[in-house]
Motif scaffolding. Structure first.
Motif, PDB file in Angstrom:
ATOM      1  N   ALA A   8      22.675  -4.845  -5.280  1.00  0.00           N
ATOM      2  CA  ALA A   8      22.670  -3.437  -4.858  1.00  0.00           C
ATOM      3  C   ALA A   8      21.475  -2.692  -5.436  1.00  0.00           C
ATOM      4  CB  ALA A   8      23.973  -2.760  -5.264  1.00  0.00           C
ATOM      5  N   VAL A   9      21.122  -2.985  -6.687  1.00  0.00           N
ATOM      6  CA  VAL A   9      19.963  -2.348  -7.312  1.00  0.00           C
ATOM      7  C   VAL A   9      18.677  -2.763  -6.598  1.00  0.00           C
ATOM      8  CG1 VAL A   9      18.570  -2.285  -9.426  1.00  0.00           C
ATOM      9  CG2 VAL A   9      21.055  -2.047  -9.555  1.00  0.00           C
ATOM     10  N   VAL A  10      18.536  -4.046  -6.291  1.00  0.00           N
ATOM     11  CA  VAL A  10      17.348  -4.535  -5.584  1.00  0.00           C
ATOM     12  C   VAL A  10      17.216  -3.866  -4.221  1.00  0.00           C
ATOM     13  CG1 VAL A  10      16.287  -6.564  -4.516  1.00  0.00           C
ATOM     14  CG2 VAL A  10      17.223  -6.713  -6.828  1.00  0.00           C
ATOM     15  N   VAL A  11      18.295  -3.782  -3.474  1.00  0.00           N
ATOM     16  CA  VAL A  11      18.264  -3.140  -2.159  1.00  0.00           C
ATOM     17  C   VAL A  11      17.881  -1.673  -2.302  1.00  0.00           C
ATOM     18  CG1 VAL A  11      19.697  -2.414  -0.205  1.00  0.00           C
ATOM     19  CG2 VAL A  11      19.822  -4.755  -1.049  1.00  0.00           C
ATOM     20  N   ALA A  12      18.435  -0.989  -3.285  1.00  0.00           N
ATOM     21  CA  ALA A  12      18.126   0.428  -3.492  1.00  0.00           C
ATOM     22  C   ALA A  12      16.657   0.634  -3.821  1.00  0.00           C
ATOM     23  CB  ALA A  12      19.011   1.006  -4.596  1.00  0.00           C
ATOM     24  N   LEU A  13      16.085  -0.275  -4.618  1.00  0.00           N
ATOM     25  CA  LEU A  13      14.675  -0.149  -4.974  1.00  0.00           C
ATOM     26  C   LEU A  13      13.761  -0.386  -3.781  1.00  0.00           C
ATOM     27  CD1 LEU A  13      14.610  -1.915  -8.446  1.00  0.00           C
ATOM     28  CD2 LEU A  13      14.363   0.535  -7.981  1.00  0.00           C
ATOM     29  N   GLN A  14      14.198  -1.218  -2.835  1.00  0.00           N
ATOM     30  CA  GLN A  14      13.373  -1.522  -1.673  1.00  0.00           C
ATOM     31  C   GLN A  14      13.614  -0.553  -0.518  1.00  0.00           C
ATOM     32  OE1 GLN A  14      14.091  -5.649  -0.780  1.00  0.00           O
ATOM     33  NE2 GLN A  14      12.830  -6.343  -2.474  1.00  0.00           N
ATOM     34  N   ALA A  15      14.651   0.252  -0.603  1.00  0.00           N
ATOM     35  CA  ALA A  15      14.989   1.171   0.483  1.00  0.00           C
ATOM     36  C   ALA A  15      13.822   2.099   0.752  1.00  0.00           C
ATOM     37  CB  ALA A  15      16.240   1.965   0.120  1.00  0.00           C
ATOM     38  N   GLY A  16      13.553   2.301   2.003  1.00  0.00           N
ATOM     39  CA  GLY A  16      12.493   3.212   2.386  1.00  0.00           C
ATOM     40  C   GLY A  16      11.162   2.547   2.674  1.00  0.00           C
ATOM     41  N   TRP A  17      10.943   1.331   2.168  1.00  0.00           N
ATOM     42  CA  TRP A  17       9.672   0.640   2.416  1.00  0.00           C
ATOM     43  C   TRP A  17       9.630   0.168   3.859  1.00  0.00           C
ATOM     44  CZ3 TRP A  17       5.649   0.792  -0.783  1.00  0.00           C
ATOM     45  CH2 TRP A  17       5.879   1.103  -2.124  1.00  0.00           C
ATOM     46  N   THR A  18       8.510   0.400   4.508  1.00  0.00           N
ATOM     47  CA  THR A  18       8.335  -0.033   5.887  1.00  0.00           C
ATOM     48  C   THR A  18       6.859  -0.288   6.153  1.00  0.00           C
ATOM     49  OG1 THR A  18       8.916   0.444   8.184  1.00  0.00           O
ATOM     50  CG2 THR A  18       8.050   2.289   6.899  1.00  0.00           C
ATOM     51  N   TRP A  19       6.577  -0.947   7.256  1.00  0.00           N
ATOM     52  CA  TRP A  19       5.210  -1.138   7.725  1.00  0.00           C
ATOM     53  C   TRP A  19       4.943  -0.086   8.798  1.00  0.00           C
ATOM     54  CZ3 TRP A  19       1.559  -4.216   5.679  1.00  0.00           C
ATOM     55  CH2 TRP A  19       1.979  -5.209   4.792  1.00  0.00           C
ATOM     56  N   LEU A  30      -2.788  -0.433   8.794  1.00  0.00           N
ATOM     57  CA  LEU A  30      -1.416  -0.930   8.759  1.00  0.00           C
ATOM     58  C   LEU A  30      -1.003  -0.881   7.295  1.00  0.00           C
ATOM     59  CD1 LEU A  30       1.030  -2.239  10.182  1.00  0.00           C
ATOM     60  CD2 LEU A  30      -0.034  -4.467   9.711  1.00  0.00           C
ATOM     61  N   ALA A  31      -0.001  -0.045   6.992  1.00  0.00           N
ATOM     62  CA  ALA A  31       0.377   0.193   5.598  1.00  0.00           C
ATOM     63  C   ALA A  31       1.820  -0.180   5.334  1.00  0.00           C
ATOM     64  CB  ALA A  31       0.154   1.664   5.256  1.00  0.00           C
ATOM     65  N   ASN A  32       2.049  -0.853   4.221  1.00  0.00           N
ATOM     66  CA  ASN A  32       3.398  -1.089   3.712  1.00  0.00           C
ATOM     67  C   ASN A  32       3.635   0.031   2.705  1.00  0.00           C
ATOM     68  OD1 ASN A  32       5.094  -3.596   1.748  1.00  0.00           O
ATOM     69  ND2 ASN A  32       5.896  -2.393   3.401  1.00  0.00           N
ATOM     70  N   GLU A  33       4.474   0.981   3.108  1.00  0.00           N
ATOM     71  CA  GLU A  33       4.581   2.235   2.382  1.00  0.00           C
ATOM     72  C   GLU A  33       5.988   2.808   2.458  1.00  0.00           C
ATOM     73  OE1 GLU A  33       2.222   5.164   4.478  1.00  0.00           O
ATOM     74  OE2 GLU A  33       3.242   4.741   6.344  1.00  0.00           O
ATOM     75  N   ILE A  34       6.210   3.823   1.656  1.00  0.00           N
ATOM     76  CA  ILE A  34       7.354   4.697   1.853  1.00  0.00           C
ATOM     77  C   ILE A  34       6.758   5.931   2.521  1.00  0.00           C
ATOM     78  CG2 ILE A  34       9.151   6.097   0.783  1.00  0.00           C
ATOM     79  CD1 ILE A  34       9.341   4.030  -1.427  1.00  0.00           C
ATOM     80  N   PRO A  35       7.049   6.140   3.808  1.00  0.00           N
ATOM     81  CA  PRO A  35       6.419   7.242   4.554  1.00  0.00           C
ATOM     82  C   PRO A  35       6.608   8.593   3.852  1.00  0.00           C
ATOM     83  CG  PRO A  35       7.610   5.811   6.039  1.00  0.00           C
ATOM     84  CD  PRO A  35       7.959   5.371   4.642  1.00  0.00           C
ATOM     85  N   ASP A  36       5.608   9.432   4.031  1.00  0.00           N
ATOM     86  CA  ASP A  36       5.599  10.787   3.486  1.00  0.00           C
ATOM     87  C   ASP A  36       5.602  10.817   1.967  1.00  0.00           C
ATOM     88  OD1 ASP A  36       5.604  11.783   6.116  1.00  0.00           O
ATOM     89  OD2 ASP A  36       7.788  11.648   6.191  1.00  0.00           O
ATOM     90  N   THR A  37       5.134   9.733   1.359  1.00  0.00           N
ATOM     91  CA  THR A  37       4.955   9.676  -0.097  1.00  0.00           C
ATOM     92  C   THR A  37       3.617   8.982  -0.355  1.00  0.00           C
ATOM     93  OG1 THR A  37       5.856   7.478  -0.556  1.00  0.00           O
ATOM     94  CG2 THR A  37       7.459   9.304  -0.377  1.00  0.00           C
TER      95      THR A  37
END
Length: 137
Positions: A8-19, A30-37
């Motif tokens: 659950a901690v790993v999933v929470a840390l990765q939440a929001g990351w997208t290409w 092409l960015a691997n980012e958390i949008p608007d950050t």
């Protein structure tokens, strides 16, 4: 900590990351980012039709040097420029290692024994292919 709690901690840390593909501007990105950050893991950038992409990897690294780049059975070497938080490497889009990366979404960059892995998940491979199409020379 139980396995379920750790997961659950790993999933929470990765939440929001997208290409995210930014193709309407020059350069194409092409960015691997958390949008608007300002949080970035990986950025691929090129001038349309140039045939060369710059790969920027963010996070602590081992400094500049000769990079070994591997995707599937293909490999290449190139000069890696680095700062404390970023590593940059130029890749020809017609090189077999870039072609394998576009096919598989997996790339391993090693400098001085320190590996940084780039993974474009299956759901985002179309964006990587579009990036390669726009950048090809």
């Amino acid at each position: 900590m139980t396995f379920i709690t750790l997961a659950a901690v790993v999933v929470a840390l990765q939440a929001g990351w997208t290409w995210t593909l930014y193709e309407e501007a020059s350069p194409v990105v092409l960015a691997n980012e958390i949008p608007d950050t300002p949080r970035l893991k990986t950025v691929l950038e090129c001038q349309p039709g140039s045939g060369v992409a710059r790969l920027d990897l963010f996070g602590p690294n081992a400094g500049p040097g000769i990079a070994t780049i591997v995707s599937g059975p293909a490999s290449a070497t190139g000069q890696s420029d680095a700062s404390e938080t970023q590593r940059s490497i130029a890749l020809r889009t017609d090189h077999p290692v870039f072609g394998q990366f576009v096919q598989t979404g997996a790339l391993d960059v090693a400098v001085a024994g320190r590996h940084q892995i780039v993974t474009v998940e299956t759901d985002h491979l179309a964006k990587l292919r579009r990036f390669a199409e726009l950048c090809g020379g």
